[in-house]
Structures are given as structure tokens and as C-alpha cells.
Design a protein around this motif. Structure first.
Motif, PDB file in Angstrom:
ATOM      1  N   THR A   1      -2.566  -2.173 -11.390  1.00  0.00           N
ATOM      2  CA  THR A   1      -2.294  -1.414 -10.154  1.00  0.00           C
ATOM      3  C   THR A   1      -2.217   0.092 -10.381  1.00  0.00           C
ATOM      4  N   SER A   2      -1.938   0.503 -11.627  1.00  0.00           N
ATOM      5  CA  SER A   2      -1.800   1.946 -11.894  1.00  0.00           C
ATOM      6  C   SER A   2      -3.107   2.564 -12.374  1.00  0.00           C
TER       7      SER A   2
ATOM      8  N   GLY B   1       1.312  -0.344  -6.454  1.00  0.00           N
ATOM      9  CA  GLY B   1       1.001  -0.863  -5.129  1.00  0.00           C
ATOM     10  C   GLY B   1       0.547  -2.305  -5.086  1.00  0.00           C
ATOM     11  N   SER B   2       0.894  -3.114  -6.080  1.00  0.00           N
ATOM     12  CA  SER B   2       0.507  -4.524  -6.028  1.00  0.00           C
ATOM     13  C   SER B   2       1.598  -5.341  -5.332  1.00  0.00           C
TER      14      SER B   2
ATOM     15  N   SER C   1       1.062   2.690  -3.427  1.00  0.00           N
ATOM     16  CA  SER C   1      -0.156   2.950  -4.206  1.00  0.00           C
ATOM     17  C   SER C   1      -0.130   4.326  -4.855  1.00  0.00           C
TER      18      SER C   1
ATOM     19  N   PRO D   1       0.812  -1.234   0.000  1.00  0.00           N
ATOM     20  CA  PRO D   1       0.000   0.000   0.000  1.00  0.00           C
ATOM     21  C   PRO D   1       0.840   1.276   0.000  1.00  0.00           C
TER      22      PRO D   1
END
Lengths: 90, 652
Positions: free
Chosen positions: B589-590, B538-539, B533, B530
Motif C-alpha cells: 500500500t505504501s 490506504g489498504s 492513501s 482511500p
């Protein structure tokens, strides 16, 4: 192949040494980085600059080192890390 | 000095040949000026060699029969070939003996000082010192043909006037000038010794100052002698190298050429190596994996955990790193070519000049250059800096230099996400690295180190030369071998650690037979994910490599390959399989801002803590407190920059 680096650990009194050696030291302290730059700044021929640098190096006023990324190619003796290196090539 | 007939035998037991009545002629000079060649030309086959009594210093002595100027019978002189010496300030036992023999209680009747015409200024230092003593001196100039080839012509009459002693041009190999030398020696033998040269009054000064003033005075004398006796052609000559240097070292053109050369290296590397990389990738993914799987099946070793360790772990992990071997080889060859040609030394001048303009200590660029190879020796190289504050400042900057281990990740990410622009991306990472070093240095100087002395340095630029194949290959191979050796040990250890963490189930299941997303590895990674993120990555699978990278950057690709191969065995730990998985992960994630997230990841990867080995080196050099301050600085800088890159990038 390796570049030699000279470091000057000491300063000199400019008013006391106005000959070629003093002018070379002054030029180095004033920022000249190569023999050509020193020759211009000290108003000396390239051979006088070379002789002066060799003399200063021989007398320990300039320290000779090898410039490289990672370990130097050949001689360990010129490496900055020799005191702490555990894998010196003998 | 008279001939020491009491020294009846040398180390080989050969009887002495000289009589005590012969005047002794000492031949002195720096090493390699043709001293021994002249000695052999004068004395012929009768010379003997041995150790000077009471020392281990070798010397030669022999007889020189010369036509007498006054008598009909030949004159016999006893000649001693003294150990080579640059000066009368001895730095070795050889030079000590030379000084003793020349200036001791029993000096030679005449001293022949040999000077090298091609290096006249250097050779004349010994002559300058000899002229400070009462002695009979003759100066023999050798190598005049070599000097003439370099455009240096020496006027012996002018040199004689400047020195105050006879000067003879000789060529010992062809025996030319020997007759003139014999005549000069006899003339000075017959005359009283010349008055010594006057020196400045320095007795009241401390030794260090005194010696420099005396040496400076000698060089002033040498400069006058050289300018009086040599042509100006050498000084006026401007060869091709000088003209190239004017361009390459120019204040504007220099940095631009340097940046272009670096871009060219990275671009050429990625373009040329790409097909080779595909071949190796195919070998590991298909040929080797297929062969190992068939062997495992034949042996009945079909447990999932074993397949995960051997195929996904070792073959996938190590194979993915080895596919970069051609890339690294080509880059090392190109850098070796630049080094061998003499260009890299010029690049160092550009770098040093840039740092000084920004107010950073020039000497600091040495450890920083070492750091671009590996941060660990870079940290250790801070020992060359004379002041503790300089060492501390530089040790905090070295981790921002982009080491070789980080390069493999740039190359892979560049290849996967930027295609033919991969080289430019890698080049940009190095530019960012330099900017980070300078910016952090300026920040620290403006806050913690407001006054920092800056001892000067000189870079000896080698002449430009055509690179040699043997040297280039040898340097490239040494660097590649060193990278693979250090990387392989780390990767094997990390592969096993990652495999163990990925084999531990956290939500039920059997050891070694768990979905990697449910493993201990993923749980740990989810703990930190996190944080990233805001930076767009943030994965857990991306964040996990940053944990591995904290240990060692060399193992990042292998851990990624391992993760995706375990997750999807059909990917088989290949670059192609990893590429697809990475694309999907960054995309997701982005929030669809793929490239800003990738760039943010690269910037974070460059700026955060290099590896635990660097931390250990830092602790050794600057202590634990400053090491952890450095870690905090790196993490803050890396995170802030990554967030900035992503947040700005997504708006564009």
C-alpha cells in the motif's frame, strides 16, 4: 509510595502576611514547586516549610491529593475522581 | 478547673479516684508526641479511662504524687490527658473538647504542653495559641533523642526565653526529666499566670483575612523561637537525596534524565520480554490451537464458521493480546520501581515546570498524567480544575496522551518493523504524545483561551528510597490485572462483532464461509481506506483496525490477528503470521516506502480518537458540542501529521 500533591485554591494579600506562612504562600504563587524550592524562596528552614505546608493543608488552604496514573494504589479518599467514581474501594 | 468528683464512674464502672481539692493539670499536645506515655509515667497504674460526660470523646485521668517544694508531705495533682490536638481551632470533636477544657469556664490550674523536638515548628503552633491566653503553662519537650539523631539540638533555656514559659526536656519512656517537670509545675502553680502574647489588630478585617494574619503571626513567633533555640545543623545539612535532586531537578539535566529514564524503561521492556513473548506466541499458535482443533474434530464440530470464531477469533484474537502480558508486566514493574524509589514524583516536577514555561496551566498536568494510564479517568480528573475554561481546555488535550491500550500496538508494530529498535520507537511515540499535548495546548491558548488564570500547586517529594520487592510486585500486578480485566471484556465483544462482520458475504457465498476480503467487514473498511492513501496506509485491512480502534484500542491487535487468520488459516492468529501479513500489506500500500508508512500509521494511531468510552466521558464533562469539536480536532491533527510523516519520509 504515592506522591502527595497540594493545590492552593486561594490567593492571599502579600502585604498583609509577611511571616513564614505568608512567605510560603508567596513562594508557591511565584512558582516554587517543592519544599526545597520554597525553603530557598521564603528563606525558611526545611522544618519550617514542612510545618507551614502541613498547617495550610490542615486548614484547607492547600488541598492534598495523590499523584498517580490511573487509580491511586491505596486510598480513594485523596483521589480527584472520588465524586464521580463508581468503583470506590470502601 | 477542679476535679469533677460528681463524675462518679467511667464507662467501665470504675470509681473515680480523685478528690475535688487536687489542682488539675492538663496534658495537651498534638497526637503522637508522647502525651499519653508521659501521662502514664506520671500517674502509674491508677489511671482510669472513659468518655468525657456528654461526649463520645475518650480521655484519661489519674493522680500524680509529687514531692512538694514547700511541705514535707507529697503534693497530689489530678492529671487529665486531653485528646490530641494540633491547635485550638478545632477540626474534630476531640479537638473541640480539648479547646473547651483548656479555655472554658473552669480551666486547669496548669497546662503541660508537650512538644516534639523532632518536629518542633509543627508542635509549637498549639503553644503559640496557648500563650495568647491567661494561663499557667509548662512546656515539656519529648523526642529529643530522635531530634539529636537528625542533627537537631535544642537549647531549653533559649526556648524558655522565647516562649515565656518554663521548658523541661523529658523522656517519658525512661521517666527522665519528670522531677524537673514536677518542680516547674509547682513553681508556676505558685506564681500568677503570665500575661498573654500580644496579637496584631485584625478586628476590622474579614474573617478569612483575619485568620490568615493571626496564623502567620503565630508562625513568625514559632520561627523566632525555633531559630533561637535550635542549632543550624538541620538547615545546613545536605544529604545524598538533596545532591541527587539538584541533578534530577536541574533545568537542563532534569528533562534529559527524564527522557533517558523513559527510553531505558521501554528499551529494557522490549529486549527482556521478547523471548517470553515468543514462548507465549508458540503456546497459543501451536499447543492451544492444535489441542482445540483436535477437540473440535473429535466432537465433529468442523464447520468453517465455528473454526473461524473459536480458533481465529478467540484463540487468535485473545491469544495475540495475551502474548503482550510479559511485556506489560516488565514495563509495569520498571515503572513501579521508579515510583517506589521516589523518581516519578521528580518527573512530575519536570513536567509541570515544562508546561508552565510554555504558558500552559500547571494544574492541567494532573489529568494528563492520569490520562497516560487511561484517558477515561483522565477526562474525569479535569474536575479538579477550578475553572470551566481550564476543564474544557484540558479535556480536549487528554485524548492526545498515549494510554496503556495504545501501548500494545506500538509494541507490536515496533517489534514487527523495527526489531531491536522497538523500545526506541515506543519511547518516540510517548515523546510525540507529549509534543502533541503541548502543541495543541499552545494552539488552543493562542486562539480560544488567551487569558487563563493558573492557580499554584506544590509537589511533596518523597525521600529517595530503595524499592521494596513486595510493593513493586503488588503495584505491577494491580496494573496488569486492571489492564487484562478491561481489555478482556472489550476484546471478547469486539472479536464477536468482527467475526460477525467477517462472516457476512457481500458478493455471494454462505454465512461464515466467505473470504474476509469479500465480507461486510472489508466493504466497510474499503469505504474509509482511500482517506489514508496519502499517508501510505490506504489498504482495507490496515484501515479496518482504525475503525476497531475507534471503539477500543485494546481490540486492535485481536482484530488484526482475526483478519489475517481468517484470510490465511495457516497463520493461525500468531504474531509471526500477522507480522508477515502486515509487512506485505504495508509494503504494497505504501508503494515500497514501508517504514514511512508504518511511522505515519503510528502517528495517526496515537493522535486520533482514543475510544468511545473517552467520548462518553468527554460528553459528560464538557458536553456533546465540544466533544465533537475535539473529535474533529483529533482527526485533523492525526491525518495531517500522518500525511506529513509519510510524504516527508518517502522523500528521504
Amino acid at each position: 509510595m504515592s506522591t502527595v500533591l497540594l493545590l492552593s485554591p486561594t490567593m492571599h494579600r502579600r502585604d498583609a502576611t509577611t511571616g513564614p506562612l505568608g512567605r510560603v504562600l508567596t513562594a508557591v504563587q511565584d512558582g516554587a514547586r517543592t519544599a526545597a524550592e520554597i525553603a530557598v524562596a521564603a528563606r525558611l528552614t526545611p522544618s519550617m516549610v514542612t510545618a507551614s505546608l502541613e498547617h495550610l493543608s490542615r486548614t484547607g488552604r492547600l488541598r492534598v491529593m495523590e499523584l498517580t496514573s490511573g487509580c491511586p494504589a491505596g486510598r480513594c479518599s485523596s483521589c480527584a475522581l472520588i465524586d464521580g467514581c463508581e468503583t470506590q474501594r470502601r | 478547673m477542679t476535679e469533677r468528683s460528681s463524675v462518679s464512674a467511667n464507662c467501665h464502672g470504675v470509681a473515680e479516684v480523685a478528690s475535688s481539692a487536687n489542682p488539675v493539670i492538663a496534658v495537651a499536645g498534638a497526637p503522637n508526641v508522647g502525651k499519653s506515655t508521659l501521662f502514664n509515667a506520671l500517674t502509674g497504674a491508677g489511671a482510669i479511662t472513659g468518655n468525657w460526660p456528654g461526649t463520645s470523646t475518650a480521655y484519661s485521668r489519674g493522680l500524680w504524687r509529687v514531692r512538694s517544694l514547700q511541705e514535707t508531705s507529697p503534693m497530689v495533682l489530678s492529671v487529665i490527658d486531653l485528646p490530641g490536638s494540633y491547635s485550638l481551632d478545632p477540626l474534630s470533636p476531640d479537638e473541640e473538647l480539648t479547646k473547651q477544657l483548656l479555655l472554658g469556664d473552669d480551666p486547669p490550674a496548669v497546662t503541660i504542653a508537650i512538644v516534639d523536638a523532632a518536629h518542633l515548628a509543627r508542635s509549637l503552633y498549639l503553644v503559640a495559641q496557648l500563650r495568647e491566653h491567661h494561663m499557667r503553662l509548662v512546656v515539656a519537650v519529648t523526642m529529643s533523642d530522635v531530634a539529636a539523631g537528625r542533627g537537631i539540638d535544642i537549647d531549653p533555656v533559649a526556648l524558655q526565653y522565647a516562649i515565656g514559659a518554663p521548658v523541661v526536656i523529658i523522656d517519658p519512656r525512661r521517666r527522665s526529666g519528670v522531677v524537673g517537670l514536677a518542680a516547674s509545675v509547682q513553681q508556676v502553680l505558685a506564681a500568677p499566670s503570665v500575661a498573654p502574647r500580644k496579637l496584631p489588630t485584625v478586628a476590622h478585617l474579614p474573617y478569612s483575612e483575619r485568620s490568615l494574619i493571626l496564623e502567620d503571626d503565630r508562625f513568625a513567633w514559632i520561627e523566632q523561637a525555633v531559630s533561637l533555640s535550635t542549632s543550624d545543623q538541620e538547615a545546613a545539612r545536605s544529604d545524598l537525596g538533596d545532591r541527587i535532586d539538584r541533578l534530577v531537578l536541574g533545568s537542563v539535566s532534569g528533562p534529559l534524565i527524564f527522557l533517558f529514564m523513559m527510553w531505558l524503561v521501554f528499551q529494557a521492556t522490549t529486549v527482556v520480554a521478547s523471548p517470553l513473548q515468543d514462548i507465549l506466541d508458540g503456546f497459543f499458535a501451536d499447543t492451544l490451537t492444535g489441542w482445540v482443533e483436535s477437540v473440535l474434530r473429535a466432537l465433529g464440530w468442523d464447520a468453517v464458521w465455528l473454526h473461524g470464531l473459536i480458533v481465529a477469533g478467540f484463540i487468535g484474537g485473545i491469544g495475540s493480546v495475551l502474548t503482550f502480558a510479559p511485556l506489560m508486566t516488565i514495563m509495569f514493574i520498571l515503572l513501579a520501581l521508579l515510583e517506589d524509589s521516589g523518581y516519578l514524583a521528580r518527573a512530575a516536577v519536570i513536567t509541570d515546570r515544562m508546561m508552565r514555561r510554555l504558558g500552559l496551566p500547571g494544574q492541567a498536568f494532573l489529568p494528563l498524567i492520569v490520562g497516560f494510564g487511561c484517558n477515561v479517568p483522565g477526562i474525569a480528573a479535569t474536575r479538579i480544575l477550578p475553572l470551566p475554561r481550564q476543564r474544557l481546555l484540558t479535556a480536549l488535550l487528554v485524548p492526545f496522551t498515549s494510554c496503556t491500550a495504545r501501548l500494545t500496538v506500538y509494541l507490536m508494530i515496533g517489534d514487527v518493523f523495527f526489531g531491536r529498535w522497538a523500545g526506541t520507537v515506543v519511547f518516540a511515540m510517548y515523546v510525540v504524545s507529549i509534543v502533541l499535548v503541548v502543541a495543541t495546548g499552545l494552539l488552543l491558548r493562542a486562539t480560544l483561551w488567551r487569558t487563563l488564570p493558573d492557580p499554584p500547586l506544590v509537589l511533596d517529594l518523597p525521600p529517595y528510597q530503595r524499592p521494596t520487592l513486595r510493593l513493586t510486585v503488588s503495584v505491577a500486578w494491580r496494573k496488569l490485572k486492571s489492564f487484562l480485566q478491561s481489555a478482556s471484556g472489550i476484546i471478547v465483544a469486539v472479536v464477536i462483532a468482527v467475526w460477525l462482520l467477517q462472516a457476512v458475504p457481500m458478493h455471494g457465498g454462505t454465512f461464515g464461509e466467505v473470504d474476509v476480503a469479500d465480507s461486510l467487514y472489508a466493504v466497510i473498511a474499503r469505504g474509509i481506506a482511500p482517506v489514508f492513501s496519502l499517508a501510505g496506509f490506504g489498504s482495507w485491512d490496515i484501515a479496518s483496525t482504525l475503525l476497531v480502534g475507534f471503539v477500543a484500542k485494546e481490540a486492535v491487535i485481536s482484530s488484526w490477528a482475526q483478519t489475517y487468520a481468517v484470510n490465511d488459516p495457516s497463520a493461525g492468529g500468531t504474531i509471526a503470521g500477522m507480522s508477515e501479513a502486515l509487512h506485505a500489506s504495508f509494503e504494497q500500500t505504501s508503494g515500497g516506502h514501508l517504514l514511512p508508512a508504518v511511522l505515519a500509521f503510528l502517528v495517526f494511531f496515537l493522535a486520533y480518537t482514543p475510544c468511545v468510552a473517552t467520548l462518553a466521558a468527554q460528553t459528560r464533562e464538557i458536553g456533546a458540542k465540544w466533544t465533537w469539536i475535539g473529535v474533529a480536532l483529533q482527526l485533523v491533527v492525526a491525518w495531517v501529521l500522518a500525511v506529513l510523516v509519510f510524504q516527508v519520509g518517502r522523500l528521504l
